[in-house]
Structure formats: C-alpha cells, structure tokens
Design a protein around this motif. Sequence first.
Motif, PDB file in Angstrom:
ATOM      1  N   ASP A   1      39.046  34.876  40.647  1.00 42.46           N
ATOM      2  CA  ASP A   1      40.536  35.276  40.683  1.00 42.46           C
ATOM      3  C   ASP A   1      40.786  35.830  39.471  1.00 42.46           C
ATOM      4  O   ASP A   1      41.810  36.709  39.314  1.00 42.46           O
ATOM      5  CB  ASP A   1      41.333  34.295  40.949  1.00 42.46           C
ATOM      6  N   GLU A   2      40.188  35.662  38.349  1.00 46.16           N
ATOM      7  CA  GLU A   2      40.430  36.239  36.871  1.00 46.16           C
ATOM      8  C   GLU A   2      39.906  37.773  36.635  1.00 46.16           C
ATOM      9  O   GLU A   2      40.445  38.439  35.743  1.00 46.16           O
ATOM     10  CB  GLU A   2      40.060  35.370  35.853  1.00 46.16           C
ATOM     11  N   VAL A   3      39.036  38.094  37.393  1.00 44.76           N
ATOM     12  CA  VAL A   3      38.357  39.558  37.293  1.00 44.76           C
ATOM     13  C   VAL A   3      39.226  40.450  37.568  1.00 44.76           C
ATOM     14  O   VAL A   3      39.847  40.518  38.672  1.00 44.76           O
ATOM     15  CB  VAL A   3      36.972  39.647  37.817  1.00 44.76           C
ATOM     16  N   VAL A   4      39.764  41.616  36.542  1.00 41.42           N
ATOM     17  CA  VAL A   4      40.669  42.352  37.094  1.00 41.42           C
ATOM     18  C   VAL A   4      39.742  43.897  37.056  1.00 41.42           C
ATOM     19  O   VAL A   4      38.817  44.406  36.299  1.00 41.42           O
ATOM     20  CB  VAL A   4      41.807  42.624  35.747  1.00 41.42           C
ATOM     21  N   ILE A   5      39.916  44.410  38.377  1.00 45.64           N
ATOM     22  CA  ILE A   5      39.191  45.771  38.387  1.00 45.64           C
ATOM     23  C   ILE A   5      40.054  46.858  37.701  1.00 45.64           C
ATOM     24  O   ILE A   5      41.154  46.897  38.251  1.00 45.64           O
ATOM     25  CB  ILE A   5      38.932  46.013  39.881  1.00 45.64           C
ATOM     26  N   GLN A   6      39.404  47.655  37.081  1.00 45.42           N
ATOM     27  CA  GLN A   6      40.250  48.487  36.214  1.00 45.42           C
ATOM     28  C   GLN A   6      40.760  49.757  37.377  1.00 45.42           C
ATOM     29  O   GLN A   6      40.373  49.994  38.374  1.00 45.42           O
ATOM     30  CB  GLN A   6      39.450  49.511  35.270  1.00 45.42           C
TER      31      GLN A   6
ATOM     32  N   LYS B   1      33.589  42.127  40.853  1.00 42.69           N
ATOM     33  CA  LYS B   1      34.214  40.715  41.253  1.00 42.69           C
ATOM     34  C   LYS B   1      33.165  39.765  41.980  1.00 42.69           C
ATOM     35  O   LYS B   1      33.675  38.795  42.363  1.00 42.69           O
ATOM     36  CB  LYS B   1      34.976  41.528  42.625  1.00 42.69           C
ATOM     37  N   GLN B   2      31.925  40.231  42.014  1.00 45.79           N
ATOM     38  CA  GLN B   2      30.966  39.402  42.686  1.00 45.79           C
ATOM     39  C   GLN B   2      29.977  39.012  41.646  1.00 45.79           C
ATOM     40  O   GLN B   2      29.389  37.919  41.463  1.00 45.79           O
ATOM     41  CB  GLN B   2      30.183  40.114  43.409  1.00 45.79           C
ATOM     42  N   VAL B   3      29.911  39.749  40.344  1.00 42.57           N
ATOM     43  CA  VAL B   3      28.779  39.522  39.519  1.00 42.57           C
ATOM     44  C   VAL B   3      29.359  38.567  38.461  1.00 42.57           C
ATOM     45  O   VAL B   3      28.773  37.480  38.009  1.00 42.57           O
ATOM     46  CB  VAL B   3      28.423  40.725  38.361  1.00 42.57           C
ATOM     47  N   MET B   4      30.891  38.432  38.016  1.00 38.12           N
ATOM     48  CA  MET B   4      31.310  37.605  37.082  1.00 38.12           C
ATOM     49  C   MET B   4      31.247  36.125  37.619  1.00 38.12           C
ATOM     50  O   MET B   4      31.039  35.435  36.941  1.00 38.12           O
ATOM     51  CB  MET B   4      32.649  38.062  36.538  1.00 38.12           C
TER      52      MET B   4
END
Length: 156
Positions: free
Chosen positions: A100-105, A119-122
């Motif tokens: 939920d916290e990962v932001v895609i640029q 989004k999958q690695v973190m």
Amino acid sequence: MVLASWYLSNRSTLWRLDSTLPPPGDCLKIPSSKPVLSSLIQGMRYLSLLLLGPWIVVLACIYWVAFKRSRVTWLHAAYDMMVVIVALGAAYGLALVAYDEVVIQDVGQLGRESGSIWKQVMPALYGYGAFAAVMVLGMALRFAFWRRKRAGTRAL
C-alpha cells in the motif's frame, strides 16, 4: 454471396444496432457491477506473498528442526511455535503495508523513473525483513533465556 448482399442492404440498420451496445469499458463488469479489473488488482497485493511464501516456510522449518533436540518441555515447544507464528504474522502484515505504501512514479518526459515491479519487490523485501528480524530476535532471546536458566540449575 447472399450473405454479402444482405449485409450491404442492411448496413445502416446494423450500424444503429452497434451504437446501442455498451461502451467497451462496461464489458469488464461482473453482475455485481464490480469491475473484474479491480478484483485482479486487489489480487496483486498477494503476489509478493506468494513469491515469498515458500522461502519463508523453508526458513521456518529450518528453525523448527534446528532446535528440535533442545525442546525438553512443552514450554520450549510453545516458545518456538510462538516465534514462528509471530514471524509469519509480521511478514504478512508488513508485506501488505509495503504494497500500500509503494508509490509508482508518474510518467515523465523520458518515461517512468521506476517501474511498477517495485509494487511487488518492496512487499517481498519488507516481509522477508520482518520475518528475519523476528526470527533473529526469537533466537537471541531463546539463547539468552535458556542459557541463563541452565546456568542457574547447574549452580544448585
């Protein structure tokens, strides 16, 4: 030949029928009016857990087998079980939080600065980090507690 002449004579009627069809985006809706695409995206939250899961299970089994001989009472077994369960829960929880916290640029002038693979690695990294931290802490406490207890019984 007959089909082609029928099509040419009824072309305008077919076009009007075609214009009454729903827009292409509405074709992705299931009867409950929830888009299929959003349910697939919700399922992507758990992809990193699926990728991380086998490795975590292997590490939990190694922990369980490594200390098999030192479990002399049910308290030892309960402690080891608690460490494994807490570690699995921490890995699951932190992986979902990380997703939920990962932001895609946004796409810039030269393209994306980072891809959507993060989004999958973190979540996998956060989940593994939480699992490893809990397991290391559990082992450290186990050695400290049981060694002190053994040292105390020898003195008697």
